[in-house]
Every structure is written in C-alpha cells, then in structure tokens.
Design a protein around this motif. Structure first.
Motif, short mmCIF file in Angstrom:
data_model
loop_
_atom_site.label_atom_id
_atom_site.label_comp_id
_atom_site.label_asym_id
_atom_site.label_seq_id
_atom_site.Cartn_x
_atom_site.Cartn_y
_atom_site.Cartn_z
N ASP A 1 0.84 -1.25 0.14
CA ASP A 1 0.08 0.10 -0.07
C ASP A 1 1.01 1.29 0.06
O ASP A 1 1.84 1.16 0.85
CB ASP A 1 -0.95 0.10 1.09
CG ASP A 1 -2.04 0.86 0.90
OD1 ASP A 1 -1.88 2.20 0.81
OD2 ASP A 1 -3.24 0.51 1.27
N ASP A 2 0.54 2.04 -0.74
CA ASP A 2 1.48 3.47 -1.00
C ASP A 2 1.34 4.21 0.31
O ASP A 2 2.28 5.27 0.63
CB ASP A 2 1.09 4.20 -2.34
CG ASP A 2 -0.27 4.57 -2.40
OD1 ASP A 2 -0.53 5.80 -2.65
OD2 ASP A 2 -1.28 3.61 -2.32
N ASP B 1 -0.26 0.52 8.63
CA ASP B 1 -0.08 0.44 10.07
C ASP B 1 -1.24 0.09 10.56
O ASP B 1 -1.54 -0.72 11.16
CB ASP B 1 0.32 2.06 10.64
CG ASP B 1 1.65 2.10 10.42
OD1 ASP B 1 2.55 1.16 10.13
OD2 ASP B 1 2.21 3.45 10.61
N ILE B 2 -2.58 0.61 9.97
CA ILE B 2 -3.95 0.08 10.45
C ILE B 2 -4.01 -1.26 9.75
O ILE B 2 -4.50 -2.18 10.93
CB ILE B 2 -4.79 0.79 9.58
CG1 ILE B 2 -4.81 2.29 10.17
CG2 ILE B 2 -6.33 0.36 9.90
CD1 ILE B 2 -5.87 3.27 9.29
N TYR C 1 0.97 -12.45 13.09
CA TYR C 1 1.94 -12.51 11.88
C TYR C 1 3.06 -11.74 11.88
O TYR C 1 3.48 -10.69 12.49
CB TYR C 1 1.05 -12.03 10.62
CG TYR C 1 -0.32 -12.74 10.71
CD1 TYR C 1 -0.42 -14.17 10.20
CD2 TYR C 1 -1.56 -12.00 11.26
CE1 TYR C 1 -1.67 -14.68 10.28
CE2 TYR C 1 -2.63 -12.91 11.20
CZ TYR C 1 -2.86 -14.01 10.79
OH TYR C 1 -4.07 -14.81 10.98
N ASN C 2 3.99 -12.13 10.92
CA ASN C 2 5.14 -11.37 10.46
C ASN C 2 4.88 -10.60 9.30
O ASN C 2 4.49 -11.18 8.39
CB ASN C 2 6.34 -12.40 10.41
CG ASN C 2 7.63 -11.94 10.23
OD1 ASN C 2 7.81 -10.85 10.31
ND2 ASN C 2 8.72 -12.76 9.99
N TYR C 3 5.20 -9.50 9.35
CA TYR C 3 4.89 -8.51 8.19
C TYR C 3 5.88 -8.02 7.40
O TYR C 3 6.96 -7.78 7.88
CB TYR C 3 4.17 -7.17 8.93
CG TYR C 3 2.92 -7.67 9.70
CD1 TYR C 3 1.69 -8.03 8.77
CD2 TYR C 3 2.81 -7.35 11.00
CE1 TYR C 3 0.58 -8.33 9.56
CE2 TYR C 3 1.51 -7.76 11.66
CZ TYR C 3 0.65 -8.21 10.99
OH TYR C 3 -0.71 -8.49 11.71
N LEU C 4 5.97 -7.72 6.04
CA LEU C 4 6.69 -7.44 5.05
C LEU C 4 5.89 -6.23 4.50
O LEU C 4 4.61 -6.29 4.33
CB LEU C 4 7.01 -8.42 3.97
CG LEU C 4 7.90 -9.62 4.47
CD1 LEU C 4 8.09 -10.73 3.40
CD2 LEU C 4 9.31 -9.08 5.11
N GLU C 5 6.60 -5.07 4.10
CA GLU C 5 5.87 -4.14 3.45
C GLU C 5 6.49 -3.47 2.41
O GLU C 5 7.72 -3.46 2.22
CB GLU C 5 5.85 -2.93 4.65
CG GLU C 5 5.01 -3.23 6.03
CD GLU C 5 4.93 -2.06 6.94
OE1 GLU C 5 4.74 -0.92 6.63
OE2 GLU C 5 5.47 -2.10 8.22
N ALA C 6 5.59 -3.17 1.47
CA ALA C 6 6.05 -2.54 0.14
C ALA C 6 5.09 -1.52 0.01
O ALA C 6 3.95 -1.29 0.25
CB ALA C 6 5.97 -3.35 -1.01
N GLU C 7 5.62 -0.14 -0.49
CA GLU C 7 4.95 1.12 -0.81
C GLU C 7 4.54 1.19 -2.34
O GLU C 7 3.83 2.24 -2.57
CB GLU C 7 5.58 2.12 -0.25
CG GLU C 7 6.71 2.66 -0.68
CD GLU C 7 7.72 3.56 0.16
OE1 GLU C 7 8.30 4.41 -0.73
OE2 GLU C 7 7.55 3.76 1.11
#
Length: 98
Positions: A15-16, A22-23, A32-38
């Motif tokens: 999500d950009d 964060d929400i 869960y284990n989170y990975l993030e991409a914008e």
C-alpha cells in the motif's frame, strides 16, 4: 548465534500509504510477521527476495503501477503461484474493470 525461530506466517502488505499499512497491522495483530512495500515495484522485488510469503494484501489504487498491473506482472513471472492475494482499497468506490 541466534537462529531465527519465528514461525509466524508472513504477510506482505502492499500500500502506498503508510497509515493504511499500519492500520492493517494493528487490525491483524502480532500473530503474523509483516513485510511491507509501498509500491508495485517493491512488492515484486520482495516476493522475489522472500519466497514462501503466506499472503499478500495488495492495494488497488497506487501510483506508477496499480494492484491489477502488479498481479499481471507477478502472474507472468510465476512468483505468485502459491500465494493467495487479497485486493484492498481505502476508496469508497473502485473501478474494477481493469
């Protein structure tokens, strides 16, 4: 030497908007284990670098490359064959005629 014993399932949130990521993490909790991409390019790179992602939450409306374009590229490269994808959007109305 500490071994990584984190057995939590990995979720890639694409999500950009950092606030939206964060929400989602707040809603889903610490299970869960989170990975993030914008953006889509980051998402494609992350799936290549992190095999075995258990789920991807993919925003539909992003600059440069929308969620449907990301899916199309990932399908062509076959890096998502085993990964379920849930399309997400914070928009009230989304045109899904891609």
């Amino acid at each position: 030497m500490m071994k990584n014993t984190d057995k939590r399932q990995r979720i890639l949130i694409v999500d950009d908007a950092k606030l939206n990521r964060d929400i989602l993490k707040e809603i889903l909790g610490e299970t869960y284990n989170y990975l993030e991409a914008e953006n889509g390019n980051q998402a494609i790179q992350m799936t290549a670098d992190n095999p075995g992602i258990d789920l991807m939450l993919l925003d539909i409306n992003m600059p440069q490359m929308n969620g449907f374009e990301v899916l199309k590229l990932m399908k062509q490269s076959q890096c998502l064959d085993e990964t379920p994808v849930i399309m997400i959007s914070s928009e009230a109305a989304v045109d899904t005629n891609a």
